[in-house]
Enzyme design. Structure first.
Site, mmCIF file in Angstrom:
data_model
loop_
_atom_site.group_PDB
_atom_site.id
_atom_site.type_symbol
_atom_site.label_atom_id
_atom_site.label_comp_id
_atom_site.label_asym_id
_atom_site.label_seq_id
_atom_site.Cartn_x
_atom_site.Cartn_y
_atom_site.Cartn_z
ATOM 1 N N ARG A 125 -18.131 -4.932 -25.493
ATOM 2 C CA ARG A 125 -18.403 -6.301 -25.964
ATOM 3 C C ARG A 125 -18.055 -6.465 -27.434
ATOM 4 N NH1 ARG A 125 -23.072 -8.808 -25.855
ATOM 5 N NH2 ARG A 125 -22.492 -10.586 -24.601
ATOM 6 N N ASP A 128 0.844 -1.186 0.000
ATOM 7 C CA ASP A 128 0.000 0.000 0.000
ATOM 8 C C ASP A 128 0.884 1.243 0.000
ATOM 9 O OD1 ASP A 128 -2.768 1.069 0.162
ATOM 10 O OD2 ASP A 128 -1.898 2.083 1.894
ATOM 11 N N ASP A 135 -22.050 1.894 -36.601
ATOM 12 C CA ASP A 135 -22.310 0.463 -36.816
ATOM 13 C C ASP A 135 -22.643 0.226 -38.286
ATOM 14 O OD1 ASP A 135 -22.843 -2.297 -36.338
ATOM 15 O OD2 ASP A 135 -23.419 -1.795 -34.286
ATOM 16 N N GLY A 184 -21.274 2.514 -41.116
ATOM 17 C CA GLY A 184 -19.949 2.193 -41.660
ATOM 18 C C GLY A 184 -19.432 0.902 -41.067
ATOM 19 N N ASP A 185 -18.276 0.479 -41.599
ATOM 20 C CA ASP A 185 -17.649 -0.754 -41.144
ATOM 21 C C ASP A 185 -16.374 -0.360 -40.407
ATOM 22 O OD1 ASP A 185 -16.037 -2.995 -40.935
ATOM 23 O OD2 ASP A 185 -16.738 -3.859 -42.832
ATOM 24 N N PHE A 186 -16.274 -0.703 -39.123
ATOM 25 C CA PHE A 186 -15.123 -0.170 -38.369
ATOM 26 C C PHE A 186 -13.790 -0.807 -38.764
ATOM 27 C CE2 PHE A 186 -17.197 -2.530 -34.564
ATOM 28 C CZ PHE A 186 -16.546 -3.734 -34.842
#
Ligand SMILES: Cc1cn([C@H]2C[C@H](O)[C@@H](COP(=O)(O)OP(=O)(O)OP(=O)(O)O)O2)c(=O)[nH]c1=O
Length: 668
Positions: free
Chosen positions: A577, A88, A535, A560-562
Site C-alpha cells: 500500500r 492452456d 519508516d 529513515g526516509d525511503f
C-alpha cells in the site's frame, strides 16, 4: 497490411484475452493485436484421466477458460466481447502431464523428469466468437486447435536444477521452466514453434483466424458449434453440444485433426422443445448461474436426464424464466437504493464505532437503548435510532420479550471486526475513514472538477507533504493514522504474507511498514525470515506501542526516509500500500533505489489493490482513486511493466480474496 491481414481484421472489435499469462499478453501485443485482458476464473482441475490424449486436456481447459470469460463479461462487465481467446499450455513426458509446479519440490520433480530427454509442449487454444443479437442474446461459436512442439533438455545436475529453481522462474510455468529466459540454458533443441512453448502458438492462431474471417462466409461452413446465450433474465442459458470425455459425444470429430470444436455450459431454463432433437443418449451440462451465483463459485453438474442435443453449426435457443424481467427490475431498484443509502450506512457504522457501542455491548450484552444511551452519553432517542439502524445493517442483534424493551448484543461480524481489541479489528481504519476520508469525500465534486485532492478544504491545510500535514502533524493525529494502518495491515497481512513461497529469502525490508503489523505476519508465516521495518523517525518512535505480546526478535525497526536515505540491505523488499499514494516521479525514485539495493535474484513483493485490466473494477480500488492522492491505481499488468523498467521480472501475481492483491518480482 500484408504481414498481419487477419490481425488487422480485428481492429475495432472487442478482443479479450482470457489469460493472466504475461507471456501471452506480450506475444499477442507484439503481433499488433489490440485487446483487453480478463483473466479466466476457471480452475484447472479437469480430470486428466478422462482424456484420451494430453492435447485434448489442454484444448478442453482452454475452452473452459475462454467460455467462462465470454459468459461472465455480459453480467460482470456489462459488455459483450466480439472474440475471447483462451489458452492452456502443458508439458508431457513419459505419459505424464506437467502443469505449473505447486512448490519447489514439485518443480524439482518436474525438471528432473525432463533432464536429458525429449518432451512435448502442447498449447490448446480456444477462440470464442460472440455474436450479439437483439434481446441481448448472444450466439457463441467455438473454434479450437492445439500445437505441439518438441523440446530436448540437456542432462541437468542437481546443483544446476536447484540454482534454477531458486531463481524463482519455474513457479508459474508449465513443466517448471521458461524457455524464453533462464530456462533457455537447459535446452538442447526445439522442434516446432518456439512461441508455442512460451504459451501461445501465434502462427497457428493467425491461420485459424484466417479460416474464421477470410475463408468462411457463413457460420454453417465452419468447424464450430453455435450456442445461443440469453442474459436478459435472471438465468443464463446455454447447452453443451459436445460432452467432455467420459460422456457420449453428439458429433464426431477427427482425432487426427488439430482443429476440433465444441460449445459449452449453463442453463436453468425452459426450452422450446420444437427447436431441438430428442435423443435418449443425450446429455446436458447444467450450471445454475442464477442472479445470486458468481461464476467463480458456479458448480457444474452433469444431468443425463435432459434429452436435448445439438449438432455442429446448429443454433439452439432457450428461453429465460418467465419472471426473469421482473426480478431484474427489482434487483436494479434495490441496487440503486443501496448506492443512494450507502453513505448513511457508512456513517452509522463510523458513529457506532466511534461511540464505542460495540465494545460496550461486548462487555455488557443485553443492554436496552436507555442503558446504552447512558453509557455512551447520548440521547435515548438518538441511541435507539442508531441501535435499530445497526440491527438492520447486520451489526447488532436485538431481542425482545413480551411487553419489554428490546435489548441489544453484537453479531459475529461486529465481534470479529469492530471491537477495539479483536485480532482482526478494523476499528482504527474505520476511525480513519470517519475522520479523514469522509471529510475528503464530502468535497468530491470539487475534487472531480479540479482533479486534485481536497486536503485544504477539508482540513484547512496545504498539502505539499500530505503525510506531514495530515497524518503526522500532531501526536494524536499520528497515533490515529498509525492505528488505521495497523488495523488494515493486521487484517490483510496474512493473505499477503502467505501469497507466495518465500523460503529462499532470509531477510526482508518492509518499506513504509509503519507499526510492523505486516512484518509480524511475514515472520509468523515464514520461520526463516527476519524483517526490518523502515519508516520515518516519527513513526518508528511510536512503534513500541503496537508491538505484539508474543514475538521473537525477528522484526526490527530502522528510521529513515525511503526517498532520501540508504535502504537497509535485504533479500526481499516489501512495498505494501505504498505506490498508489505517490506521483510517478517519486515512484520512480523509490523503485530505482530498491533496484540499486538489490542484487540479481533479490525479490520485490508489491501489494496493492490490482485493478482489473479493463479498469472496470474492483470498485474499492476505483473509489480509492477518488480521494485524488498524487498517485494512481493500476492493474497487475501496469505494475508489472513498471517494475520491468526497473529490472524486475514478475514471477507471480496473486489476486487474494482479501483487501490487497500481491505480486512477487525477481531482480533479473
Ligand atoms: C514451457 C513454458 C511455459 N511457460 C508458461 C506459459 C503459460 O503462461 C504457463 C502455463 O500455464 P497456463 O495454465 O497455460 O497459463 P497461465 O496460468 O500462465 O495463465 P491463464 O491460465 O490465466 O491463461 O507456462 C513459459 O512461459 N515458458 C515455457 O517455456
Amino acid at each position: 497490411m500484408v504481414l498481419n491481414p487477419v490481425i488487422s481484421k480485428l481492429a475495432g472489435k472487442l478482443v479479450v484475452l482470457a489469460s493472466a499469462s504475461p507471456r501471452r499478453l506480450e506475444i499477442l501485443s507484439n503481433a499488433g493485436l489490440r485487446f483487453e485482458v480478463v483473466p479466466s476464473w476457471f480452475k484447472e482441475t479437469l480430470d486428466k484421466g478422462l482424456f484420451k490424449a494430453p492435447h485434448e486436456y489442454a484444448v478442453e481447459t482452454a475452452k473452459q477458460k475462454a467460455l467462462e470469460v465470454a459468459r461472465r463479461m455480459p453480467f460482470k462487465h456489462l459488455k459483450t466481447p466480439d472474440i475471447v481467446i483462451g489458452a492452456d499450455t502443458i508439458v508431457t513426458v513419459d505419459g505424464m502431464i506437467l502443469e505449473k509446479p505447486v512448490d519447489k519440490e514439485d518443480a524439482y520433480r518436474m525438471l528432473s523428469s525432463l533432464s536429458g530427454k525429449e518432451h512435448s509442449v502442447f498449447t490448446g487454444v480456444a477462440i470464442v466468437v460472440c455474436h450479439e443479437k437483439e434481446n441481448e442474446e448472444v450466439d457463441y461459436q467455438l473454434f479450437d486447435f492445439y500445437e505441439e512442439t518438441k523440446v530436448k533438455f540437456a542432462d541437468l545436475s542437481d546443483n544446476m536444477l536447484w540454482e534454477y529453481i531458486n531463481s524463482g522462474e519455474p513457479m508459474d510455468k508449465a513443466g517448471g521452466y521458461g524457455i524464453q529466459a533462464l530456462g533457455g540454458m537447459l535446452v538442447e533443441y526445439v522442434h516446432g514453434d518456439f512461441l508455442n512453448v512460451v504459451g501461445f502458438p501465434l502462427n497457428h492462431f493467425c491461420k485459424q483466424l484466417d479460416l474464421i474471417y477470410n475463408r468462411c462466409t457463413s457460420s454453417a461452413d465452419q468447424e464450430s458449434v453455435s450456442v445461443r446465450l440469453s442474459h436478459n433474465g435472471s438465468h443464463a442459458t446455454t447447452i453443451v453440444t459436445q460432452p467432455p470425455p467420459g460422456l457420449p459425444a453428439q458429433s464426431s470429430h477427427s482425432p487426427s485433426s488439430k482443429n476440433s470444436s465444441s460449445a459449452n455450459p449453463v442453463h436453468k431454463v425452459k426450452r422450446k422443445s420444437s427447436e431441438s432433437e430428442v435423443d435418449e443418449s443425450s446429455w446436458m451440462l447444467v450450471n445454475s448461474l442464477s442472479k445470486h451465483t458468481d461464476a467463480r463459485e458456479a458448480e457444474f453438474i452433469y444431468n443425463t436426464t435432459l434429452p436435448l442435443t445439438a449438432s455442429r453449426g446448429q443454433v439452439i435457443e432457450l428461453n429465460v424464466t418467465e419472471h426473469g424481467d421482473t426480478e431484474l427490475k427489482k434487483e436494479d431498484l434495490q441496487r440503486i437504493i443501496d448506492l443512494m443509502d450507502g453513505f448513511k450506512s457508512s456513517k452509522a457504522l463510523f458513529t457506532a464505532s466511534k461511540m464505542c457501542v460495540f465494545d460496550l455491548l461486548q462487555s455488557r450484552p443485553g443492554l436496552d437503548a436507555a442503558q446504552v444511551a447512558q453509557e455512551i452519553k447520548a440521547s435515548v432517542k438518538g441511541t435507539a435510532c442508531l441501535l435499530e439502524a445497526c440491527v438492520s445493517l447486520g451489526l447488532l442483534k436485538s431481542k425482545q420479550r413480551a411487553c419489554q424493551k428490546p435489548v441489544y448484543e453484537n453479531t459475529d461480524l461486529s465481534s470479529r471486526f469492530l471491537l477495539s481489541d479483536a485480532p482482526s479489528s478494523l476499528r482504527g481504519y474505520i476511525q480513519h475513514c470517519n475522520d479523514t476520508v469522509w471529510p475528503l469525500f464530502s468535497h468530491l465534486e470539487s475534487a472531480v472538477r479540479e482533479g486534485a485532492n481536497q486536503h485544504e478544504k477539508a482540513f484547512g491545510k496545504t498539502s505539499k507533504d500530505m503525510f506531514q500535514d495530515t497524518f503526522y502533524n500532531s501526536q494524536e493525529a499520528k497515533l490515529r493514522f498509525m492505528n488505521a494502518m495497523h488495523s488494515i495491515a493486521k487484517v490483510t497481512g496474512r493473505a499477503v504474507a502467505t501469497a507466495f513461497d518465500l523460503s529462499s529469502f532470509k531477510t526482508a525490508c518492509d518499506l513504509g511498514g509503519c507499526t510492523g503489523a505486516m512484518a509480524y505476519e511475514f515472520t509468523k508465516a515464514h520461520p526463516g525470515l527476519s524483517v526490518t521495518v523502515f519508516d520515518l523517525p516519527a513513526v518508528v518512535e511510536m512503534s513500541e506501542h503496537f508491538r505484539p505480546l508474543h514475538t521473537d526478535n525477528r522484526v526490527s525497526f530502522v528510521a529513515g526516509d525511503f526517498f532520501k536515505d540508504e535502504l537497509p540491505k535485504a533479500d526481499l523488499y516489501i512495498l505494501a500500500r505504498i505506490l498508489h499514494d505517490w506521483p510517478d516521479e517519486k515512484v520512480c525514485i523509490l523503485l530505482s533505489k530498491i533496484a540499486n539495493a538489490c542484487t540479481a535474484g533479490c525479490g520485490l513483493l508489491l501489494s496493492e489493490i490490482f485493478l482489473d485490466e479493463d479498469r472496470r473494477g474492483p470498485s474499492r480500488g476505483l473509489l480509492q482513486a477518488l480521494s485524488m492522492s498524487e498517485g494512481k491505481q493500476s492493474s497487475a499488468t501496469e505494475y508489472s511493466l513498471l517494475l520491468k523498467t526497473h529490472g524486475f521480472i514478475t514471477a507471480h501475481v496473486r489476486h487474494t480474496d482479501n483487501l490487497l492483491d500481491a505480486m512477487l518480482c525477481i531482480k533479473a
